[in-house]
Scaffold this motif. Sequence first.
Motif, PDB file in Angstrom:
ATOM      1  N   UNK A  51      36.580  44.348  33.380  1.00 32.92           N
ATOM      2  CA  UNK A  51      35.392  43.961  32.610  1.00 32.92           C
ATOM      3  C   UNK A  51      34.506  42.969  33.372  1.00 32.92           C
ATOM      4  N   UNK A  52      34.983  42.527  34.517  1.00 34.42           N
ATOM      5  CA  UNK A  52      34.311  41.457  35.266  1.00 34.42           C
ATOM      6  C   UNK A  52      33.419  42.001  36.380  1.00 34.42           C
ATOM      7  N   UNK A  53      32.301  41.331  36.590  1.00 35.59           N
ATOM      8  CA  UNK A  53      31.466  41.570  37.759  1.00 35.59           C
ATOM      9  C   UNK A  53      32.317  41.228  38.984  1.00 35.59           C
ATOM     10  N   UNK A  54      32.167  41.959  40.049  1.00 35.40           N
ATOM     11  CA  UNK A  54      32.988  41.723  41.239  1.00 35.40           C
ATOM     12  C   UNK A  54      32.230  40.988  42.338  1.00 35.40           C
ATOM     13  N   UNK A  55      31.108  40.358  41.980  1.00 31.40           N
ATOM     14  CA  UNK A  55      30.342  39.594  42.965  1.00 31.40           C
ATOM     15  C   UNK A  55      30.708  38.114  42.868  1.00 31.40           C
ATOM     16  N   UNK A  56      30.230  37.358  43.836  1.00 30.43           N
ATOM     17  CA  UNK A  56      30.471  35.910  43.836  1.00 30.43           C
ATOM     18  C   UNK A  56      29.705  35.199  42.724  1.00 30.43           C
ATOM     19  N   UNK A  57      28.871  35.912  41.983  1.00 29.63           N
ATOM     20  CA  UNK A  57      28.148  35.324  40.851  1.00 29.63           C
ATOM     21  C   UNK A  57      29.068  35.088  39.650  1.00 29.63           C
ATOM     22  N   UNK A  58      30.230  35.717  39.640  1.00 27.11           N
ATOM     23  CA  UNK A  58      31.172  35.592  38.517  1.00 27.11           C
ATOM     24  C   UNK A  58      31.708  34.166  38.428  1.00 27.11           C
TER      25      UNK A  58
END
Length: 163
Positions: A51-58
């Motif tokens: 369910x999580x974004x996989x970028x460093x923005x997470x």
Amino acid sequence: MHKLSIGMCAALALIGWGFGAQAIAADAKAEITELEHKFAAATTTDDAMSFMDQSDELVIYDLSTPREFDGPAAVRADFQNYFDNAKNPKAEFLSMHVITDGKLGVAESVQHFAYTDRSGKSIDSIFRQTDVWRKEKGGWKIIHSHISYPTEMASGKADMHSK
């Protein structure tokens, strides 16, 4: 007469666009609501990370320390720690509100959560959670989550069973 027809077509197009935007937002709200329930029902780190974004923005502000978990690797480690120590987790939404424009969405909820820890002790708490969702090519993903307990100001302690 021609100007009236053009004006009428423009007005109808705007009305149709408005209804279309409302329908998209309503669909997005239903999608995010369903995803929130699925996320709360996750039983493995891989389930939760899906369910999580996989970028460093997470960024996740969880109940445990440290203060924040930045990026997928840190969030994965936080989830792994939780799932290694929590058996039979059960979540119940006491309330949820979702707002979205079809591209970004915010889900605010109060949840009752119960599980058994590694030593066999039952853990039961009520907390607040706010998730920020972004629509990506692969669907909706969480880019930020903030989980907290209200604080009893006189004692400085978390109220883990707030009403």
